[in-house]
Scaffold this motif. Sequence first.
Motif, short mmCIF file in Angstrom:
data_model
loop_
_atom_site.label_atom_id
_atom_site.label_comp_id
_atom_site.label_asym_id
_atom_site.label_seq_id
_atom_site.Cartn_x
_atom_site.Cartn_y
_atom_site.Cartn_z
N LEU A 14 0.84 -1.21 0.00
CA LEU A 14 0.00 0.00 0.00
C LEU A 14 0.87 1.26 0.00
N ARG A 15 1.90 1.27 0.84
CA ARG A 15 2.80 2.43 0.91
C ARG A 15 3.60 2.59 -0.38
N ALA A 16 4.11 1.49 -0.90
CA ALA A 16 4.97 1.54 -2.08
C ALA A 16 4.21 1.99 -3.34
N HIS A 17 2.94 1.69 -3.39
CA HIS A 17 2.14 2.00 -4.59
C HIS A 17 1.06 3.04 -4.30
N ASP A 18 1.31 3.85 -3.31
CA ASP A 18 0.33 4.85 -2.88
C ASP A 18 -0.14 5.75 -4.03
N ALA A 19 0.78 6.26 -4.81
CA ALA A 19 0.41 7.19 -5.89
C ALA A 19 -0.45 6.51 -6.95
N HIS A 20 -0.10 5.28 -7.30
CA HIS A 20 -0.89 4.55 -8.30
C HIS A 20 -2.29 4.24 -7.79
N LEU A 21 -2.38 3.83 -6.55
CA LEU A 21 -3.69 3.52 -5.96
C LEU A 21 -4.53 4.79 -5.84
N ARG A 22 -3.89 5.88 -5.49
CA ARG A 22 -4.62 7.16 -5.39
C ARG A 22 -5.19 7.56 -6.75
N ARG A 23 -4.38 7.44 -7.79
CA ARG A 23 -4.87 7.79 -9.13
C ARG A 23 -6.02 6.88 -9.56
N SER A 24 -5.94 5.61 -9.19
CA SER A 24 -7.02 4.69 -9.57
C SER A 24 -8.33 5.07 -8.90
N VAL A 25 -8.25 5.63 -7.72
CA VAL A 25 -9.45 6.09 -7.01
C VAL A 25 -9.89 7.45 -7.55
N ALA A 33 -14.00 12.78 -1.99
CA ALA A 33 -14.19 11.42 -1.48
C ALA A 33 -12.93 10.56 -1.59
N ILE A 34 -11.91 11.06 -2.25
CA ILE A 34 -10.71 10.26 -2.52
C ILE A 34 -10.07 9.72 -1.24
N ASP A 35 -9.80 10.57 -0.29
CA ASP A 35 -9.11 10.12 0.93
C ASP A 35 -9.95 9.13 1.73
N ASP A 36 -11.26 9.35 1.78
CA ASP A 36 -12.14 8.42 2.50
C ASP A 36 -12.14 7.05 1.83
N VAL A 37 -12.17 7.03 0.51
CA VAL A 37 -12.16 5.76 -0.22
C VAL A 37 -10.83 5.05 0.00
N ARG A 38 -9.74 5.77 -0.07
CA ARG A 38 -8.42 5.16 0.11
C ARG A 38 -8.29 4.56 1.51
N GLN A 39 -8.76 5.29 2.51
CA GLN A 39 -8.68 4.79 3.88
C GLN A 39 -9.56 3.55 4.06
N ALA A 40 -10.77 3.60 3.53
CA ALA A 40 -11.68 2.46 3.65
C ALA A 40 -11.12 1.24 2.91
N ILE A 65 -9.82 -4.07 -4.73
CA ILE A 65 -10.47 -3.59 -3.50
C ILE A 65 -10.73 -2.09 -3.60
N HIS A 66 -9.75 -1.33 -4.06
CA HIS A 66 -9.93 0.12 -4.21
C HIS A 66 -11.07 0.42 -5.19
N ALA A 67 -11.14 -0.30 -6.29
CA ALA A 67 -12.22 -0.10 -7.27
C ALA A 67 -13.57 -0.43 -6.65
N ASN A 68 -13.64 -1.52 -5.90
CA ASN A 68 -14.90 -1.91 -5.27
C ASN A 68 -15.37 -0.88 -4.24
N VAL A 69 -14.45 -0.39 -3.43
CA VAL A 69 -14.81 0.62 -2.43
C VAL A 69 -15.24 1.92 -3.13
N ALA A 70 -14.56 2.27 -4.20
CA ALA A 70 -14.96 3.47 -4.95
C ALA A 70 -16.36 3.29 -5.51
N HIS A 71 -16.65 2.13 -6.05
CA HIS A 71 -17.98 1.85 -6.59
C HIS A 71 -19.03 1.92 -5.49
#
Length: 80
Positions: A14-25, A33-40, A65-71
């Motif tokens: 999660l830490r190593a790929h933080d920027a990629h996961l953030r962009r995907s959200v 809603a980005i930060d809430d989704v990332r935390q959840a 998981i990030h895509a599902n939480v965003a959805h």
Amino acid sequence: MAKPDLREHIASVLRAHDAHLRRSVAVRVPPDAIDDVRQAAALRAIEKASTLQNPERVLPWLFRIHANVAHDTLRKLASD
């Protein structure tokens, strides 16, 4: 319950790929809603670590998981 070393591995990825996961959200939800989704999503990943079948595939699992939480978040925002 997942072994602590698996949860630590997930947290490390999660830490190593933080920027990629953030962009995907960020492409899926409104900016406020980005930060809430990332935390959840991070919390869900740690809680569901025992369901990860192949630890070598943790990154695609995290993206899913990030895509599902965003959805889920978009559905909730639409119903409010």
